[in-house]
Scaffold this motif. Structure first.
Motif, PDB file in Angstrom:
ATOM      1  N   UNK A 195       0.870  -1.023  -0.013  1.00 26.63           N
ATOM      2  CA  UNK A 195       0.179   0.062   0.029  1.00 26.63           C
ATOM      3  C   UNK A 195       0.812   1.211   0.018  1.00 26.63           C
ATOM      4  N   UNK A 196       1.826   1.222   0.565  1.00 25.13           N
ATOM      5  CA  UNK A 196       2.974   2.354   0.661  1.00 25.13           C
ATOM      6  C   UNK A 196       3.474   2.430  -0.756  1.00 25.13           C
ATOM      7  N   UNK A 197       3.874   1.293  -1.364  1.00 21.17           N
ATOM      8  CA  UNK A 197       4.514   1.382  -2.651  1.00 21.17           C
ATOM      9  C   UNK A 197       3.097   2.280  -3.957  1.00 21.17           C
ATOM     10  N   UNK A 198       2.243   1.755  -3.490  1.00 19.70           N
ATOM     11  CA  UNK A 198       1.040   2.171  -4.288  1.00 19.70           C
ATOM     12  C   UNK A 198       0.892   3.676  -4.299  1.00 19.70           C
ATOM     13  N   UNK A 199       1.029   4.325  -2.967  1.00 15.99           N
ATOM     14  CA  UNK A 199       0.858   5.662  -2.543  1.00 15.99           C
ATOM     15  C   UNK A 199       1.919   6.395  -3.219  1.00 15.99           C
ATOM     16  N   UNK A 200       3.525   5.831  -3.113  1.00 12.40           N
ATOM     17  CA  UNK A 200       4.598   6.642  -3.527  1.00 12.40           C
ATOM     18  C   UNK A 200       4.693   6.630  -5.071  1.00 12.40           C
ATOM     19  N   UNK A 201       3.886   5.341  -5.461  1.00 10.84           N
ATOM     20  CA  UNK A 201       3.932   5.431  -7.076  1.00 10.84           C
ATOM     21  C   UNK A 201       2.940   6.193  -7.885  1.00 10.84           C
ATOM     22  N   UNK A 202       1.993   6.773  -6.896  1.00 12.52           N
ATOM     23  CA  UNK A 202       0.938   7.662  -7.383  1.00 12.52           C
ATOM     24  C   UNK A 202      -0.174   6.813  -8.368  1.00 12.52           C
ATOM     25  N   UNK A 203      -0.521   5.484  -7.864  1.00 17.87           N
ATOM     26  CA  UNK A 203      -1.505   4.762  -8.626  1.00 17.87           C
ATOM     27  C   UNK A 203      -2.908   5.421  -8.462  1.00 17.87           C
ATOM     28  N   UNK A 204      -3.541   5.476  -9.595  1.00 15.74           N
ATOM     29  CA  UNK A 204      -4.822   6.315  -9.808  1.00 15.74           C
ATOM     30  C   UNK A 204      -5.860   5.423  -8.942  1.00 15.74           C
ATOM     31  N   UNK A 205      -6.959   6.034  -8.588  1.00 17.99           N
ATOM     32  CA  UNK A 205      -8.235   5.282  -7.987  1.00 17.99           C
ATOM     33  C   UNK A 205      -8.661   4.195  -8.697  1.00 17.99           C
ATOM     34  N   UNK A 206      -9.118   3.107  -8.124  1.00 14.90           N
ATOM     35  CA  UNK A 206      -9.287   1.757  -9.163  1.00 14.90           C
ATOM     36  C   UNK A 206     -10.686   2.143  -9.645  1.00 14.90           C
ATOM     37  N   UNK A 207     -10.734   1.360 -10.934  1.00 16.20           N
ATOM     38  CA  UNK A 207     -11.969   1.489 -11.676  1.00 16.20           C
ATOM     39  C   UNK A 207     -12.801   0.385 -11.142  1.00 16.20           C
ATOM     40  N   UNK A 208     -13.775   0.613 -10.212  1.00 17.22           N
ATOM     41  CA  UNK A 208     -14.741  -0.351  -9.399  1.00 17.22           C
ATOM     42  C   UNK A 208     -15.637  -1.169 -10.386  1.00 17.22           C
ATOM     43  N   UNK A 209     -15.421  -2.245 -10.712  1.00 15.99           N
ATOM     44  CA  UNK A 209     -16.202  -3.262 -11.588  1.00 15.99           C
ATOM     45  C   UNK A 209     -16.498  -4.680 -10.626  1.00 15.99           C
ATOM     46  N   UNK A 210     -17.621  -5.220 -10.922  1.00 12.93           N
ATOM     47  CA  UNK A 210     -17.915  -6.488 -10.440  1.00 12.93           C
ATOM     48  C   UNK A 210     -16.800  -7.464 -10.306  1.00 12.93           C
ATOM     49  N   UNK A 211     -16.292  -7.809 -11.778  1.00 15.77           N
ATOM     50  CA  UNK A 211     -15.435  -8.710 -11.790  1.00 15.77           C
ATOM     51  C   UNK A 211     -13.875  -8.465 -11.172  1.00 15.77           C
ATOM     52  N   UNK A 212     -13.600  -7.069 -10.799  1.00 11.16           N
ATOM     53  CA  UNK A 212     -12.431  -6.485 -10.378  1.00 11.16           C
ATOM     54  C   UNK A 212     -12.668  -6.817  -8.630  1.00 11.16           C
ATOM     55  N   UNK A 213     -13.773  -6.493  -8.134  1.00 14.54           N
ATOM     56  CA  UNK A 213     -14.040  -6.695  -6.576  1.00 14.54           C
ATOM     57  C   UNK A 213     -14.027  -8.184  -6.542  1.00 14.54           C
ATOM     58  N   UNK A 214     -14.551  -9.139  -7.397  1.00 18.79           N
ATOM     59  CA  UNK A 214     -14.797 -10.655  -7.134  1.00 18.79           C
ATOM     60  C   UNK A 214     -13.348 -10.990  -7.157  1.00 18.79           C
ATOM     61  N   UNK A 215     -12.238 -10.460  -8.029  1.00 25.56           N
ATOM     62  CA  UNK A 215     -11.037 -10.982  -8.014  1.00 25.56           C
ATOM     63  C   UNK A 215     -10.333 -10.750  -6.734  1.00 25.56           C
ATOM     64  N   UNK A 216     -10.371  -9.478  -6.014  1.00 26.96           N
ATOM     65  CA  UNK A 216      -9.791  -9.170  -4.744  1.00 26.96           C
ATOM     66  C   UNK A 216     -10.474 -10.047  -3.595  1.00 26.96           C
ATOM     67  N   UNK A 217     -11.967 -10.307  -3.718  1.00 28.71           N
ATOM     68  CA  UNK A 217     -12.530 -10.946  -2.699  1.00 28.71           C
ATOM     69  C   UNK A 217     -12.104 -12.596  -2.800  1.00 28.71           C
ATOM     70  N   UNK A 218     -11.830 -12.907  -3.934  1.00 26.46           N
ATOM     71  CA  UNK A 218     -11.508 -14.483  -4.154  1.00 26.46           C
ATOM     72  C   UNK A 218      -9.880 -14.641  -3.943  1.00 26.46           C
ATOM     73  N   UNK A 219      -9.235 -13.759  -4.166  1.00 21.58           N
ATOM     74  CA  UNK A 219      -7.742 -13.833  -3.881  1.00 21.58           C
ATOM     75  C   UNK A 219      -7.736 -13.648  -2.391  1.00 21.58           C
ATOM     76  N   UNK A 220      -8.212 -12.609  -1.656  1.00 16.94           N
ATOM     77  CA  UNK A 220      -8.142 -12.503  -0.259  1.00 16.94           C
ATOM     78  C   UNK A 220      -8.619 -13.758   0.411  1.00 16.94           C
ATOM     79  N   UNK A 221      -9.800 -14.157   0.311  1.00 20.03           N
ATOM     80  CA  UNK A 221     -10.510 -15.287   0.992  1.00 20.03           C
ATOM     81  C   UNK A 221      -9.861 -16.667   0.716  1.00 20.03           C
ATOM     82  N   UNK A 222      -9.915 -16.985  -0.780  1.00 21.42           N
ATOM     83  CA  UNK A 222      -9.572 -18.313  -1.128  1.00 21.42           C
ATOM     84  C   UNK A 222      -8.125 -18.409  -1.310  1.00 21.42           C
TER      85      UNK A 222
END
Length: 302
Positions: A195-222
């Motif tokens: 998260x610190x790297x994301x901040x220093x790299x100046x990453x933009x705000x995420x593009x919120x989509x259902x597949x994107x959210x499901x991917x993070x949820x799957x990676x976190x939980x599963x």
């Protein structure tokens, strides 16, 4: 039950590479999505273990786990997530399977560990396999970012190898602590660094989509909670080697689902590289494989 859990673990680990690819393609910045995944997974697991009195607050302040999180999670997955913007999930999985080869190289070069002939042949085959994976990108069109992405994944495996060697010493140091708690804390640190790297790299705000959210949820939980819990369960119930063989199986799963479900191209030359790398994994772990087979034979004969 053991066979089912082992199969489930291999399947989950094999599918995480495509899940990362989906999230990145959907517009989730790589470092941000990786940081959310590991910080959330580590924090949830740690709080569960804390509530069950399986760990304590003290290990949060251990610099050993901070270093493990920096190498094992931060370096490895910062490289992997960034590279999957340009590299297919299947090839990313195969390149990630090179970690045992790099572990042996580090142990030989810096720790004085003697290397046997099978491992030497395995390392040579591994490098040949990487060359064949790179070959399609070294065409007339010269896909620069594809080549750089593959190189970045391999660089990340040096972080994974260093973290794996270090975590083995850390587990010995904290014998009274649950390995799951140690893993949870290093994921917390790895997630924070990402998260610190994301901040220093100046990453933009995420593009919120259902597949994107499901991917993070799957990676976190599963990916980060269920699969790793199964891994440590199998280590406790069987031995340290059997669960680690997911490295032989998961790349094939990743290549297959990436090709059939995400239309990822698999060049015939790359398949030669895949076979060489998987063969190299068998050779560098030949001693452990033979020991495992011997133990199984002795157990079945009793």
């Amino acid at each position: 039950m053991t066979i089912f859990l082992y199969s489930l673990m291999c399947f989950i680990f094999g599918t995480t590479f495509l899940a990362i690819k989906v999230g990145v393609d959907e517009g989730f910045p790589p470092f941000l999505s990786a940081g959310i995944r590991f910080l959330a997974a580590g924090a949830i697991l740690y709080l569960i273990l804390l509530a069950r009195k399986k760990t304590s607050w003290k290990i949060l302040l251990r610099k050993e786990l901070m270093f493990t999180g920096f190498t094992l999670t931060f370096i490895t997955f910062a490289c992997l997530y960034w590279a999957e913007q340009f590299v297919s999930s299947g090839i990313a999985a195969v390149l990630s399977a090179s970690a045992p080869i790099i572990i042996i190289l580090i142990q030989t070069a810096f720790m004085g560990v003697r290397i046997d002939k099978a491992s030497i042949v395995g390392i040579i085959l591994g490098f040949a396999g990487v060359f064949f994976l790179f070959l399609p990108g070294l065409s007339i069109t010269w896909n620069t970012f594809w080549i750089i992405g593959c190189g970045i994944i391999l660089f990340g495996q040096f972080g994974y190898a260093t973290g794996s060697i270090w975590s083995g010493k850390t587990i010995s140091t904290f014998k009274k602590e649950s390995p799951m708690a140690l893993n949870a804390v290093q994921m917390i640190y790895g997630g924070l660094f990402l998260l610190l790297l994301s901040l220093f790299a100046g990453e933009p705000a995420p593009n919120i989509t259902i597949p994107g959210l499901l991917s993070i949820l799957y990676l976190t939980v599963a990916g980060s909670m269920i699969a790793h819990t199964i891994y440590y369960y199998l280590v406790a119930k069987t031995n340290a080697f059997l669960p680690s063989t997911w490295l032989y199986v998961s790349p094939l799963i990743a290549l297959t689902i990436g090709h059939f479900f995400y239309n990822e191209a698999v060049h015939p030359v790359m398949l030669v590289g895949v076979l060489l790398i998987l063969s190299s994994l068998i050779l560098v772990n030949l001693g452990k494989i033979l020991q495992f087979v011997s133990i199984k034979k002795m157990a079945s004969s009793k």
